[in-house]
Write a protein that holds these residues in place. Structure first.
Motif, short mmCIF file in Angstrom:
data_model
loop_
_atom_site.label_atom_id
_atom_site.label_comp_id
_atom_site.label_asym_id
_atom_site.label_seq_id
_atom_site.Cartn_x
_atom_site.Cartn_y
_atom_site.Cartn_z
N PRO A 52 -62.01 66.48 87.31
CA PRO A 52 -62.53 66.97 88.60
C PRO A 52 -63.73 67.92 88.44
CG PRO A 52 -60.15 67.17 88.53
CD PRO A 52 -60.59 66.83 87.14
N GLU A 53 -63.80 68.59 87.28
CA GLU A 53 -64.92 69.49 87.05
C GLU A 53 -66.15 68.74 86.53
OE1 GLU A 53 -63.95 73.54 85.57
OE2 GLU A 53 -62.02 72.61 85.06
N ASN A 54 -65.95 67.52 86.07
CA ASN A 54 -67.04 66.65 85.62
C ASN A 54 -66.73 65.23 86.05
OD1 ASN A 54 -68.75 68.48 83.72
ND2 ASN A 54 -66.64 68.84 83.08
N PRO A 55 -66.80 64.96 87.36
CA PRO A 55 -66.38 63.64 87.87
C PRO A 55 -67.08 62.50 87.15
CG PRO A 55 -66.83 65.16 89.67
CD PRO A 55 -67.30 65.84 88.43
N GLY A 56 -66.29 61.46 86.88
CA GLY A 56 -66.82 60.30 86.18
C GLY A 56 -66.61 60.35 84.69
N LYS A 57 -66.29 61.55 84.17
CA LYS A 57 -66.04 61.70 82.74
C LYS A 57 -64.53 61.83 82.50
CE LYS A 57 -70.50 63.82 81.73
NZ LYS A 57 -71.21 64.98 81.14
N PRO A 58 -64.05 61.35 81.36
CA PRO A 58 -62.60 61.41 81.09
C PRO A 58 -62.08 62.85 81.07
CG PRO A 58 -63.73 59.98 79.52
CD PRO A 58 -64.80 60.70 80.27
N LEU A 59 -60.81 62.99 81.40
CA LEU A 59 -60.18 64.29 81.27
C LEU A 59 -60.20 64.74 79.82
CD1 LEU A 59 -57.10 63.64 83.56
CD2 LEU A 59 -58.75 65.48 83.93
N PRO A 60 -60.37 66.02 79.55
CA PRO A 60 -60.31 66.50 78.17
C PRO A 60 -59.01 66.08 77.51
CG PRO A 60 -61.07 68.24 79.64
CD PRO A 60 -60.63 67.10 80.52
N PRO A 61 -59.03 65.78 76.22
CA PRO A 61 -57.82 65.30 75.53
C PRO A 61 -56.67 66.30 75.56
CG PRO A 61 -59.58 65.82 73.96
CD PRO A 61 -60.19 65.84 75.32
N THR A 62 -56.97 67.56 75.83
CA THR A 62 -55.92 68.59 75.89
C THR A 62 -55.18 68.59 77.22
OG1 THR A 62 -57.59 70.19 76.63
CG2 THR A 62 -57.10 70.10 74.26
N ILE A 63 -55.66 67.80 78.19
CA ILE A 63 -55.05 67.78 79.53
C ILE A 63 -54.26 66.50 79.74
CG2 ILE A 63 -55.52 67.68 82.00
CD1 ILE A 63 -57.84 69.54 81.59
N ASP A 64 -53.01 66.67 80.12
CA ASP A 64 -52.15 65.56 80.50
C ASP A 64 -51.84 65.71 81.99
OD1 ASP A 64 -50.26 63.64 80.95
OD2 ASP A 64 -48.74 64.47 79.58
N PRO A 65 -52.41 64.86 82.85
CA PRO A 65 -52.23 65.04 84.30
C PRO A 65 -50.78 64.85 84.76
CG PRO A 65 -53.32 62.96 83.83
CD PRO A 65 -53.28 63.72 82.54
N THR A 66 -49.94 64.25 83.90
CA THR A 66 -48.53 64.10 84.27
C THR A 66 -47.69 65.32 83.87
OG1 THR A 66 -47.97 62.99 82.18
CG2 THR A 66 -48.73 61.60 84.00
N ASP A 67 -48.30 66.25 83.16
CA ASP A 67 -47.61 67.47 82.76
C ASP A 67 -47.30 68.30 84.01
OD1 ASP A 67 -47.07 70.19 81.90
OD2 ASP A 67 -47.91 69.65 79.96
N PRO A 68 -46.06 68.78 84.17
CA PRO A 68 -45.70 69.57 85.35
C PRO A 68 -46.57 70.81 85.56
CG PRO A 68 -43.73 68.92 84.16
CD PRO A 68 -44.89 68.54 83.29
N SER A 69 -47.16 71.31 84.49
CA SER A 69 -47.98 72.51 84.60
C SER A 69 -49.41 72.21 85.07
CB SER A 69 -48.05 73.24 83.25
OG SER A 69 -48.72 72.47 82.28
N TYR A 70 -49.78 70.91 85.10
CA TYR A 70 -51.12 70.57 85.56
C TYR A 70 -51.16 70.68 87.09
CZ TYR A 70 -55.62 68.25 86.02
OH TYR A 70 -56.93 67.97 86.32
#
Length: 231
Positions: free
Chosen positions: A48-66
Motif C-alpha cells: 500500500p505504501e508503494n502500490p504495484g510493487k510486491p509487499l516486503p518479504p518481511t510482511i505476511d498479510p495473513t499474519d494477525p498482527s498485520y
C-alpha cells in the motif's frame, strides 16, 4: 545524333516490357485481433505504501498482527485488495459524570500495529476508469451508541503511476456515520493498476454521544464498498 536516338529506343523498350508484366491476380487475407479485460489471471494485494510493487518479504498479510485484510481478484477487474482489519478503541473507563455531561466523547484508536492501515484499490479494466469507495458504520450489536461516528485524518494517497493518485473525497478529515454511506475515495481522471489511501493508527477516532453509553462491549463494522462509475 544517332547515339541519342539509340538510347531513346532502349528506354521505350524497357517501358513496354514493364507494362506487359503487370498484375494478373490479387486477393486479400482477413486479419483481426480482439482485446478484453483479463478476468482469468488472479492477483492479490501489493504494497500500500508503494502500490504495484510486491509487499516486503518481511510482511505476511495473513499474519494477525498485520493491520490490513487481504483479498484477491482478477487482474483485469476492479476490487479491493486491502481494507483495514479492525478499528480497535480499547477499554475506556467512564463514570456517571461522563454519561450525564451531554458531550460527544472522543477516543483514539489503540495503536498496536507497526504498519499503516490502508484501503487499496485495483483497477485493471481497459474499458472503464471511474470508481468510488464508500464507507458506512453499521449499527452496534448491542443496539446502543446511536449517533456514533468514526473519523480518519491525514490520509495520504499513492499510485502505481505518477499523477494517478486517487482523491480523498472529504479532504483532511473523513467522517463515517451510521446514517448513510459516505464517499471516502474516488479515482482520479485515471487511477489504474493499484492505488491506495494510507494513514496512521492514531489518526482514527471514535466519537460517542455520552448519553448513549452503557456498560459492556459494543461491536460494529465499517462497511467499505467499491462502486464502478459510468465512465
Amino acid at each position: 545524333m544517332k547515339k541519342v536516338k539509340l538510347l531513346s529506343t532502349l528506354a521505350l523498350a524497357a517501358f513496354l516490357a514493364t507494362a506487359s508484366a503487370g498484375i494478373v491476380s490479387a486477393d486479400q487475407t482477413d486479419s483481426s485481433i480482439e482485446f478484453d479485460n483479463d478476468n482469468t489471471t488472479i492477483v492479490g494485494p501489493t504494497d500500500p505504501e508503494n502500490p504495484g510493487k510486491p509487499l516486503p518479504p518481511t510482511i505476511d498479510p495473513t499474519d494477525p498482527s498485520y493491520p490490513n485484510k487481504p483479498s484477491t481478484g482478477p487482474d483485469g477487474g476492479l476490487f479491493l485488495p486491502f481494507v483495514p482489519k479492525t478499528f480497535n478503541f480499547g477499554v475506556q473507563k467512564v463514570g456517571a459524570s461522563d454519561i450525564f455531561s451531554g458531550k460527544i466523547l472522543e477516543y483514539t484508536q489503540v495503536t498496536k500495529y507497526g504498519n499503516l492501515q490502508a484501503v487499496e484499490v485495483h483497477d485493471g479494466r481497459i474499458d472503464k476508469d471511474d470508481w468510488t469507495v464508500t464507507a458506512q458504520l453499521s449499527e452496534f450489536d448491542s443496539k446502543k451508541l446511536t449517533g456514533t461516528t468514526i473519523t480518519i485524518e491525514d490520509v495520504t494517497t499513492k499510485a502505481s503511476y505518477a499523477g494517478q493518485e486517487p482523491i480523498v473525497v472529504q479532504g483532511a478529515k473523513t467522517e463515517i456515520s451510521q446514517t448513510a454511506a459516505v464517499d471516502f475515495l474516488k479515482s482520479n481522471v485515471k487511477s489504474k493498476h493499484d492505488t491506495s489511501a494510507v494513514w496512521k493508527d492514531e489518526k482514527v477516532k471514535i466519537h460517542v454521544p455520552a448519553k448513549e453509553i452503557t456498560k459492556g462491549a459494543h461491536n460494529a463494522t465499517v462497511d467499505w464498498t467499491l462502486v464502478a462509475g459510468a465512465n
